[in-house]
Design a protein around this motif. Structure first.
Motif, PDB file in Angstrom:
ATOM      1  N   PRO A   1       0.827  -1.199   0.000  1.00  0.00           N
ATOM      2  CA  PRO A   1       0.000   0.000   0.000  1.00  0.00           C
ATOM      3  C   PRO A   1       0.864   1.252   0.000  1.00  0.00           C
ATOM      4  O   PRO A   1       2.039   1.218   0.380  1.00  0.00           O
ATOM      5  N   LEU A   2       0.272   2.354  -0.413  1.00  0.00           N
ATOM      6  CA  LEU A   2       0.991   3.619  -0.480  1.00  0.00           C
ATOM      7  C   LEU A   2       1.140   4.225   0.912  1.00  0.00           C
ATOM      8  O   LEU A   2       0.276   4.064   1.770  1.00  0.00           O
ATOM      9  N   GLU A   3       2.248   4.926   1.108  1.00  0.00           N
ATOM     10  CA  GLU A   3       2.465   5.714   2.326  1.00  0.00           C
ATOM     11  C   GLU A   3       1.784   7.054   2.130  1.00  0.00           C
ATOM     12  O   GLU A   3       1.962   7.693   1.089  1.00  0.00           O
ATOM     13  N   THR A   4       1.011   7.494   3.094  1.00  0.00           N
ATOM     14  CA  THR A   4       0.352   8.791   2.990  1.00  0.00           C
ATOM     15  C   THR A   4       0.860   9.786   4.027  1.00  0.00           C
ATOM     16  O   THR A   4       0.565  10.977   3.923  1.00  0.00           O
ATOM     17  N   GLU A   5       1.606   9.301   4.997  1.00  0.00           N
ATOM     18  CA  GLU A   5       2.184  10.180   6.017  1.00  0.00           C
ATOM     19  C   GLU A   5       3.533   9.632   6.437  1.00  0.00           C
ATOM     20  O   GLU A   5       3.628   8.500   6.895  1.00  0.00           O
ATOM     21  N   ASP A   6       4.563  10.425   6.260  1.00  0.00           N
ATOM     22  CA  ASP A   6       5.891  10.111   6.787  1.00  0.00           C
ATOM     23  C   ASP A   6       6.751  11.370   6.705  1.00  0.00           C
ATOM     24  O   ASP A   6       6.310  12.409   6.209  1.00  0.00           O
TER      25      ASP A   6
ATOM     26  N   LYS B   1       8.294  16.851   4.755  1.00  0.00           N
ATOM     27  CA  LYS B   1       9.332  17.774   4.274  1.00  0.00           C
ATOM     28  C   LYS B   1       9.000  18.280   2.876  1.00  0.00           C
ATOM     29  O   LYS B   1       9.185  19.450   2.568  1.00  0.00           O
ATOM     30  N   LEU B   2       8.510  17.375   2.026  1.00  0.00           N
ATOM     31  CA  LEU B   2       8.196  17.747   0.650  1.00  0.00           C
ATOM     32  C   LEU B   2       7.053  18.763   0.602  1.00  0.00           C
ATOM     33  O   LEU B   2       7.113  19.737  -0.157  1.00  0.00           O
TER      34      LEU B   2
END
Length: 132
Positions: free
Chosen positions: A26-31, A36-37
């Motif tokens: 699954p995709l990461e949505t918060e890290d 930073k981006l």
């Protein structure tokens, strides 16, 4: 302006001094990278502290093969899954025919064309943005 971002999760496989970074769901949505981006819109700054090959896999997806500071990205249409048996991973063998089972220092995985039970999709897209 709202910005929604996500990137693929990365599975890391090591063989001696070679590392494969496999982008998957699954995709990461918060890290930290995404935070930073969103703050800076500077990919280089968001990648600060990360291995550049891993950051490349996060941004562009696919499979990134890294040896020392040199890396190569490939797109693989298909899936991968854990296995018990495989041949020893070698870069040239993999580039000639990626659809095989390979042993690494940290396990064995098979790259396959069609979805099977317990297989994971190779995400060739990478970083996603929605700006609204």
């Amino acid at each position: 302006m709202d910005i929604i971002t996500s990137h693929p999760r990365i599975v890391k496989m090591k063989k001696n001094d070679i590392t494969l970074y496999i982008s998957t769901f699954p995709l990461e949505t918060e890290d930290d990278f995404l935070e930073k981006l969103k703050e800076t819109f500077d990919v280089e700054e968001a990648c600060d502290g990360k291995n550049m090959a891993e950051c490349f896999a996060i941004i562009y997806g696919g499979i990134v093969i890294s040896k020392n500071s040199i890396f190569k990205r490939i797109e693989l249409e298909g899936y991968f899954k854990e296995s018990d048996k495989g041949i020893e991973f070698e870069i040239n063998r993999f580039l000639e025919n990626p659809y095989n089972c390979y042993t690494f220092d940290n396990g064995t995985i098979c790259f396959i064309k069609n979805k099977e039970k317990d297989s994971r999709f190779v995400d060739n897209v990478g970083l996603r943005f929605i700006i609204k």
